[in-house]
Design an enzyme around this catalytic site. Structure first.
Site, PDB file in Angstrom:
ATOM      1  N   LYS A  29       0.837  -1.197   0.000  1.00 35.87           N
ATOM      2  CA  LYS A  29       0.000   0.000   0.000  1.00 35.87           C
ATOM      3  C   LYS A  29       0.875   1.251   0.000  1.00 35.87           C
ATOM      4  O   LYS A  29       0.653   2.171  -0.786  1.00 35.87           O
ATOM      5  CB  LYS A  29      -0.906  -0.032   1.233  1.00 35.87           C
ATOM      6  CG  LYS A  29      -2.135   0.816   1.121  1.00 35.87           C
ATOM      7  CD  LYS A  29      -3.028   0.652   2.355  1.00 35.87           C
ATOM      8  CE  LYS A  29      -3.846  -0.623   2.323  1.00 35.87           C
ATOM      9  NZ  LYS A  29      -4.498  -0.917   3.607  1.00 35.87           N
ATOM     10  N   ARG A  98      -3.196   2.988   8.529  1.00 33.73           N
ATOM     11  CA  ARG A  98      -3.502   1.835   7.677  1.00 33.73           C
ATOM     12  C   ARG A  98      -2.338   0.846   7.660  1.00 33.73           C
ATOM     13  O   ARG A  98      -1.203   1.229   7.389  1.00 33.73           O
ATOM     14  CB  ARG A  98      -3.764   2.308   6.242  1.00 33.73           C
ATOM     15  CG  ARG A  98      -4.641   3.533   6.161  1.00 33.73           C
ATOM     16  CD  ARG A  98      -4.623   4.174   4.783  1.00 33.73           C
ATOM     17  NE  ARG A  98      -5.298   3.381   3.753  1.00 33.73           N
ATOM     18  CZ  ARG A  98      -5.330   3.723   2.475  1.00 33.73           C
ATOM     19  NH1 ARG A  98      -4.698   4.824   2.056  1.00 33.73           N
ATOM     20  NH2 ARG A  98      -5.950   2.968   1.603  1.00 33.73           N
ATOM     21  N   GLY A 107      -6.444 -11.090   8.396  1.00 36.21           N
ATOM     22  CA  GLY A 107      -6.048 -11.436   9.756  1.00 36.21           C
ATOM     23  C   GLY A 107      -5.212 -10.352  10.383  1.00 36.21           C
ATOM     24  O   GLY A 107      -5.012 -10.314  11.591  1.00 36.21           O
ATOM     25  N   MET A 109      -4.426  -6.256  11.248  1.00 37.98           N
ATOM     26  CA  MET A 109      -5.235  -5.086  11.526  1.00 37.98           C
ATOM     27  C   MET A 109      -5.448  -4.310  10.235  1.00 37.98           C
ATOM     28  O   MET A 109      -4.550  -4.193   9.428  1.00 37.98           O
ATOM     29  CB  MET A 109      -4.562  -4.182  12.534  1.00 37.98           C
ATOM     30  CG  MET A 109      -5.560  -3.214  13.135  1.00 37.98           C
ATOM     31  SD  MET A 109      -4.811  -1.786  13.868  1.00 37.98           S
ATOM     32  CE  MET A 109      -4.786  -0.667  12.490  1.00 37.98           C
ATOM     33  N   ARG A 343      -3.342  -0.884  -6.670  1.00 35.85           N
ATOM     34  CA  ARG A 343      -2.425  -2.028  -6.724  1.00 35.85           C
ATOM     35  C   ARG A 343      -2.759  -2.816  -7.979  1.00 35.85           C
ATOM     36  O   ARG A 343      -3.835  -2.645  -8.558  1.00 35.85           O
ATOM     37  CB  ARG A 343      -2.586  -2.902  -5.486  1.00 35.85           C
ATOM     38  CG  ARG A 343      -3.922  -3.575  -5.432  1.00 35.85           C
ATOM     39  CD  ARG A 343      -4.170  -4.311  -4.150  1.00 35.85           C
ATOM     40  NE  ARG A 343      -5.612  -4.404  -3.981  1.00 35.85           N
ATOM     41  CZ  ARG A 343      -6.234  -4.736  -2.873  1.00 35.85           C
ATOM     42  NH1 ARG A 343      -5.540  -5.007  -1.785  1.00 35.85           N
ATOM     43  NH2 ARG A 343      -7.532  -4.821  -2.819  1.00 35.85           N
ATOM     44  N   HIS A 459      -8.687 -32.314   7.202  1.00 35.62           N
ATOM     45  CA  HIS A 459      -8.524 -33.668   6.672  1.00 35.62           C
ATOM     46  C   HIS A 459      -9.191 -33.794   5.310  1.00 35.62           C
ATOM     47  O   HIS A 459      -8.593 -34.254   4.338  1.00 35.62           O
ATOM     48  CB  HIS A 459      -9.118 -34.672   7.666  1.00 35.62           C
ATOM     49  CG  HIS A 459      -9.054 -36.101   7.200  1.00 35.62           C
ATOM     50  ND1 HIS A 459     -10.071 -36.701   6.491  1.00 35.62           N
ATOM     51  CD2 HIS A 459      -8.077 -37.014   7.314  1.00 35.62           C
ATOM     52  CE1 HIS A 459      -9.721 -37.943   6.207  1.00 35.62           C
ATOM     53  NE2 HIS A 459      -8.512 -38.167   6.695  1.00 35.62           N
ATOM     54  N   SER A 786      15.607 -41.940 -14.646  1.00 31.91           N
ATOM     55  CA  SER A 786      14.328 -41.271 -14.487  1.00 31.91           C
ATOM     56  C   SER A 786      14.024 -41.235 -12.994  1.00 31.91           C
ATOM     57  O   SER A 786      14.006 -42.285 -12.335  1.00 31.91           O
ATOM     58  CB  SER A 786      13.241 -42.029 -15.245  1.00 31.91           C
ATOM     59  OG  SER A 786      11.989 -41.424 -14.997  1.00 31.91           O
ATOM     60  N   CYS A 854       9.546 -38.928 -13.432  1.00 29.87           N
ATOM     61  CA  CYS A 854       8.264 -39.543 -13.770  1.00 29.87           C
ATOM     62  C   CYS A 854       7.335 -39.671 -12.578  1.00 29.87           C
ATOM     63  O   CYS A 854       6.363 -40.393 -12.625  1.00 29.87           O
ATOM     64  CB  CYS A 854       8.482 -40.907 -14.423  1.00 29.87           C
ATOM     65  SG  CYS A 854       9.269 -42.105 -13.339  1.00 29.87           S
ATOM     66  N   TYR A 874      13.708 -33.764 -19.245  1.00 31.44           N
ATOM     67  CA  TYR A 874      12.250 -33.761 -19.408  1.00 31.44           C
ATOM     68  C   TYR A 874      11.564 -34.055 -18.093  1.00 31.44           C
ATOM     69  O   TYR A 874      12.177 -34.558 -17.153  1.00 31.44           O
ATOM     70  CB  TYR A 874      11.818 -34.803 -20.455  1.00 31.44           C
ATOM     71  CG  TYR A 874      12.022 -36.237 -20.029  1.00 31.44           C
ATOM     72  CD1 TYR A 874      11.039 -36.923 -19.316  1.00 31.44           C
ATOM     73  CD2 TYR A 874      13.199 -36.918 -20.335  1.00 31.44           C
ATOM     74  CE1 TYR A 874      11.226 -38.239 -18.911  1.00 31.44           C
ATOM     75  CE2 TYR A 874      13.392 -38.221 -19.942  1.00 31.44           C
ATOM     76  CZ  TYR A 874      12.408 -38.887 -19.227  1.00 31.44           C
ATOM     77  OH  TYR A 874      12.604 -40.170 -18.817  1.00 31.44           O
TER      78      TYR A 874
HETATM   79  P1  ADP Z   1      -7.979  -2.112   3.237  1.00 33.31           P
HETATM   80  O1  ADP Z   1      -6.621  -2.579   2.977  1.00 33.31           O
HETATM   81  O2  ADP Z   1      -8.806  -2.986   4.100  1.00 33.31           O
HETATM   82  O3  ADP Z   1      -8.678  -1.678   1.982  1.00 33.31           O
HETATM   83  P2  ADP Z   1      -7.492   0.655   3.697  1.00 33.31           P
HETATM   84  O4  ADP Z   1      -6.340   1.094   4.477  1.00 33.31           O
HETATM   85  O5  ADP Z   1      -7.363   0.751   2.237  1.00 33.31           O
HETATM   86  O6  ADP Z   1      -7.831  -0.806   4.131  1.00 33.31           O
HETATM   87  O7  ADP Z   1      -8.732   1.504   4.207  1.00 33.31           O
HETATM   88  C1  ADP Z   1     -10.067   1.100   4.340  1.00 33.31           C
HETATM   89  C2  ADP Z   1     -10.993   2.132   3.680  1.00 33.31           C
HETATM   90  O8  ADP Z   1     -10.762   3.431   4.219  1.00 33.31           O
HETATM   91  C3  ADP Z   1     -10.748   2.235   2.208  1.00 33.31           C
HETATM   92  O9  ADP Z   1     -11.966   2.373   1.536  1.00 33.31           O
HETATM   93  C4  ADP Z   1      -9.934   3.470   2.066  1.00 33.31           C
HETATM   94  O10 ADP Z   1     -10.128   4.071   0.815  1.00 33.31           O
HETATM   95  C5  ADP Z   1     -10.475   4.354   3.195  1.00 33.31           C
HETATM   96  N1  ADP Z   1      -9.434   5.277   3.653  1.00 33.31           N
HETATM   97  C6  ADP Z   1      -8.211   4.990   4.103  1.00 33.31           C
HETATM   98  N2  ADP Z   1      -7.507   6.094   4.386  1.00 33.31           N
HETATM   99  C7  ADP Z   1      -8.316   7.135   4.113  1.00 33.31           C
HETATM  100  C8  ADP Z   1      -8.164   8.563   4.198  1.00 33.31           C
HETATM  101  N3  ADP Z   1      -7.025   9.101   4.600  1.00 33.31           N
HETATM  102  N4  ADP Z   1      -9.203   9.318   3.845  1.00 33.31           N
HETATM  103  C9  ADP Z   1     -10.360   8.767   3.446  1.00 33.31           C
HETATM  104  N5  ADP Z   1     -10.576   7.451   3.334  1.00 33.31           N
HETATM  105  C10 ADP Z   1      -9.562   6.623   3.671  1.00 33.31           C
HETATM  106 MG    MG Z   2      -7.880  -0.598   0.734  1.00 36.17          MG
END
Ligand code: ADP
Ligand code: MG
Ligand code: MG
Length: 902
Positions: A29, A98, A107, A109, A343, A459, A786, A854, A874
């Protein structure tokens, strides 16, 4: 990487300082926010705290020296730039915190928005927004909710409950109907929930909010779910996560504001054109949460044409820049567009091929790069039959797509019932809460397996994948009641015998029969679809990329095939010969009788008689195979399994004898067989009298096979064809074994070949660890090796394959002892090392020694790359895997080190 090494203890990067290649340091990010900033796109200003800081924090339990100062400095500069101070009571700057690791990981934050709000700055925020109280209190309640949930582990549903309660009191189901007073009251309710669960008041100090949130992101790297996810996906545990601090922009300021997500092409089909969703008057997380209905992105043109045109322009620029499908998060604040994330977007297997093909056409990438962007797992997925889905079919539940494919059948709840119904020719789906080793027979009998519990390493999932059987696991909406022979889902009851359809790729479960259709890609490989004529973009893309893989690859791809029909199909799929033709099936069916005669033979004459009767039958089999593989090499393995496997089981013989005696019939033959079975019983048949050992113990057995192979080759060649047999001796551990077999075989070959011009090679399998370790000696007597990597794995690890997968592999996978079964993908460090040693020492002793593999691994993408790197000639795999191996062998050549396809 360079920055990481050159700038010591630099833990914080302004967005203007980073770029997209710094994912290791800034996370995905952060690196991409920096890239967009430098492209001149409107990204709210901010900074990224590096993964190095996270690693240092996790190692010592405290922030590394200098980090606090650097954060302070970057925050100050952010405040200067924005002309506002974090949490200022009169005119607050707010930020989002973020997480963002190199690979996106569930998983961990996620995000806290609106950091900097408190009881005083909420008033300032309202003033900033022109007296918009509603907006200010809505932002504040969001902060407490997100902060409580992600930073302090307050159960999220308590907040949900409180807001639902507020809406109920107001008689609405829409958040937007809550006014400023309602939201102010909600903030009070949220604060109480927060205090109840954390034992403290919601922190009012903005800088403390920021520090706690940053620390929580660091710590989330080691959350249980994140740890398990990394093990399963084989993501290294020591990468750490970065933290992005971004100035807030607001999509919830009214009807001229909003938030959305967008893709530069359709991530499902790959089709060109923009795709996405937009939500007016909302903050980012509302789009994903699905609380309100979004509108298609195209509607934005009507709502805010200026922003729409601007967005399209940025999307085109991003795509041109990344040369790939991008996904984007954006927010519009009072008519001003802000880019919040981009991304290279995830996509389906079909879209991966289609997009790679399009990008070549558009001149953005070359064919090497296109080949790099797809993979064998995706191709394999495209080769399974699919459900023909239209609006008629709605899934009733969704679990985990644990083993791909489309399966339809009658529901059964026990292994025994599965075996019984399958025996009557019925297709069945075995439904369980969880499977265990007792269910194995039922799993083998079933067309598919459906469980209500367990993940990708349960399993059921592990065993089903091992068997190549469709499986959906962990469909937890199903309430399975095995004793009552029923399950309930979405208010409906499904009884034993009812039909269900399960999709092991998507994890979807349907009631009733969903029609399935063969894969277009298979039809193309089968020659039924002409890639030049079809308008199916997927087939065209596959054709083009496969062509490039074939041109690029150094590894040849052969197939494992025991019959003419298999050989023919594999050849259509592109096989360049047979790497393993097993001869044991030639001893089955009505030929068992002859095998029994062979085993029971009391004299040389009786034994020779049985072998002489087998000879023409085997020769006919080989003729068929050589014809189908005309001009291509065919490796025939001399008989490998223990002979008693061809006799009836002990219990059955004992019963036969007893019954015959009762009736006063002649039991001499039954008794003799019974005695033979008892005599030949082995505690560990896999380690017993089999392979070359049989050939050395039973006179004439190998000789008969060598003669049948050579005679067949001569016959085919004299009839105008070209047979290229390679005789392979199994289970050799010492060169002396091979020398003995070879001396006898060469005499026969010389005699049979005459002036036909047929050339017969003699080589061996390398499947016993001792053979790998004495490969230099063995190569003196072998014209090819082989690698039998199944046995080599079995004996290398000391795992009995038939037992371990069901017995304890799930636990090993769960513990991360290995990320994938070593039978599925070669264990490079151990078993792979044996292969490498044998390849090197074999070639040192005999330059140009032909090397192949093989085992099942010949069709596994990661293993193919390994075999390429070891320098084998191969790989050989089952017919269906041949295209996968071709593709991966090509990718192994174009793969540039350091690029991540994850
Ligand atoms: P995720 O990886 O779960 O998408 P993000 O960090 O991208 O988490 O953020 C979750 C949401 O909050 C996204 O929709 C993102 O666009 C929005 N968001 C994050 N930072 C800001 C910001 N500075 N201003 C407004 N919206 C934000
Ligand atoms: Mg996002
Ligand atoms: Mg073997």
């Amino acid at each position: 990487m360079a920055a990481q090494q050159t700038v010591d203890n630099k833990y914080v990067y302004d967005f203007a300082e980073g770029n997209k290649d710094l994912k290791d340091l800034l996370g995905g990010k952060g690196a991409n926010l920096a890239e967009m900033t430098n492209l001149g796109l409107p990204v709210p200003p901010g900074f990224t705290i590096t993964t190095e800081a996270c690693k240092a924090y996790l190692a010592t339990g405290r922030e590394p020296d200098g980090l606090a100062d650097q954060i302070e400095a970057h925050l100050e500069s952010l405040e200067r730039g924005m002309g506002r101070k974090l949490g200022d009571p009169d005119d607050p700057l707010l930020v989002s915190v973020r997480s963002g690791a190199k690979f996106s990981m569930p998983g961990m934050m996620e995000t806290v928005l609106n950091v900097g709000l408190n009881d005083r700055s909420v008033i300032g925020l309202s003033a900033q927004a022109g007296g918009n109280d509603r907006f200010a209190w809505d932002s504040y309640r969001r902060l407490i909710q997100m902060f409580g949930k992600t930073v302090c582990e307050v159960p999220g549903d308590e907040f949900e409950h409180a807001i639902d309660e507020a809406k109920r009191a107001k008689g609405t189901s829409n958040d937007l109907d809550l006014d400023a007073d309602d939201l102010r009251a909600l903030v009070d309710a949220y604060k109480k929930i927060f205090a109840k669960h954390t034992g403290r008041e919601f922190p009012q100090e903005p800088r403390e909010q920021l520090d706690l949130a940053i620390r929580a992101v660091f710590e989330s790297w080691n959350a249980d779910r994140a740890v398990v996810y990394r093990r399963q996906e084989r993501i290294p545990a020591d990468l750490g996560t970065a933290v992005n601090v971004v100035a807030m922009v607001f999509g919830n300021l009214g009807p001229d504001s909003g938030t959305g997500v967008a893709f530069t092409r359709d991530p499902a089909s790959g089709a060109q054109g923009i795709y996405g969703d937009y939500l007016t008057n909302a903050q980012g997380e509302d789009v994903v949460a699905g609380i309100r209905n979004t509108v298609p992105l195209q509607e934005l043109e009507r709502i805010d044409k200026k922003s729409y045109d601007e967005l399209l322009d940025y999307m085109a620029r991003l795509e041109g820049h990344y040369k790939d499908l991008c996904d984007i998060e954006f927010t519009i604040e009072r008519g001003k567009l802000w880019m919040l994330q981009t991304r290279v977007g995830k996509r389906t297997a079909a879209a991966a091929f289609v997009i790679a093909g399009q990008l070549v056409d558009e001149g953005l990438i070359d064919l090497d790069e296109a080949l790099h962007r797809v993979n064998g797992a995706q191709l394999a997925q495209l080769m399974f039959p699919r459900f023909k889905l239209d609006h008629e079919f709605e899934p009733v539940a969704r679990g985990i797509g644990a083993s791909p494919g489309a399966a339809v059948g009658k529901v059964v709840f026990t292994s025994a019932r599965a075996v019984e119904l399958a025996g009557e020719g019925e297709a069945v789906i075995l439904v369980r809460r969880e499977t265990n080793p007792d269910d194995l027979n039922g799993m083998i009998a079933a067309k598919g397996i459906l469980t209500s519990r367990g993940g990708k390493t349960s399993h059921a999932a592990v065993v089903a994948r091992g068997m190549g059987k469709t499986c959906v696991s962990g469909a937890d909406e199903l309430d399975v009641n095995v004793p009552a022979k029923k399950f309930t889902v979405a208010g409906q009851t499904v009884n034993e015998g009812d039909i269900v359809s399960i999709d092991g790729t998507t994890g979807k479960v349907y009631l009733g029969e969903v029609p399935a259709m063969p894969s277009e890609v298979v039809r193309y490989f089968e020659g039924e679809l002409d890639p030049e004529r079809t308008d199916d973009p997927l087939v065209r893309a596959v054709h083009r990329i496969m062509g490039h893989a074939d041109a690029a690859r150094r590894l040849r791809v052969r197939t494992n095939a025991d019959t003419g029909a298999d050989a023919a199909r594999a050849r259509r799929f592109g096989a360049e010969g047979i790497g393993l033709c097993r001869t044991e099936h030639m001893f089955l069916g009505d030929r068992r009788e002859l095998v029994e005669r062979l085993i029971l033979a009391g004299t040389d004459r009786e034994r020779e008689g049985a072998l002489a009767a087998l000879l023409p039958l085997q020769r006919a089999d080989f003729i068929e195979i050589f014809r189908e593989m005309d001009g291509l090499p065919v490796t025939v393995r001399l008989i490998d399994p223990p002979l008693h496997e061809f006799l009836p089981p002990l219990e059955q013989l004992a019963v036969n004898v007893a019954v015959a005696q009762e009736r006063g019939e002649d039991v001499a033959k039954e008794e003799a067989l019974l005695a033979a079975v008892r005599r030949m019983h082995e505690e560990n048949p896999m380690l017993g009298l089999r392979g070359v050992r049989l050939g050395l113990v039973i006179p004439g057995l190998f000789a008969m096979q060598v003669r049948a192979i050579t005679e067949a080759a001569v016959e085919v060649t004299r009839a105008g064809g070209s047979a290229c047999p390679e005789i392979m001796v199994p289970l050799v551990g010492a060169v002396q074994e091979l020398e003995t077999v070879r001396a006898e075989a060469e005499k026969i070959i010389a005699e049979v070949v005459g002036d036909s011009g047929v050339e017969v090679l003699i080589g061996t399998m390398i499947e016993v660890p001792r053979a790998a370790l004495t490969a230099g000696q063995i190569a003196e007597a072998a014209q090819f090796f082989s690698f039998g990597t199944n046995d080599l794995t079995q004996m290398g690890w000391g795992f009995s394959r038939d037992d371990v997968e069901g017995a304890f592999f799930w636990r090993y996978l769960e513990l991360g002892i290995f990320g994938i079964s070593p039978f599925e993908s070669i264990d490079r460090d151990g078993v792979g090392r044996l292969v490498r040693i044998a390849a090197e020492e074999g070639r040192a002793a005999r330059p140009g020694l032909k090397l192949g593999v093989c085992g099942e691994h010949g069709g596994d993408p990661d293993s193919v790359h390994f075999f390429h790197s070891v320098g084998l000639d191969y790989v050989s795999c089952s017919p269906f895997r041949v295209p996968v191996a071709r593709l991966e062998a090509g990718r192994a050549v174009v793969e540039t080190t350091g690029s991540d396809s994850r």
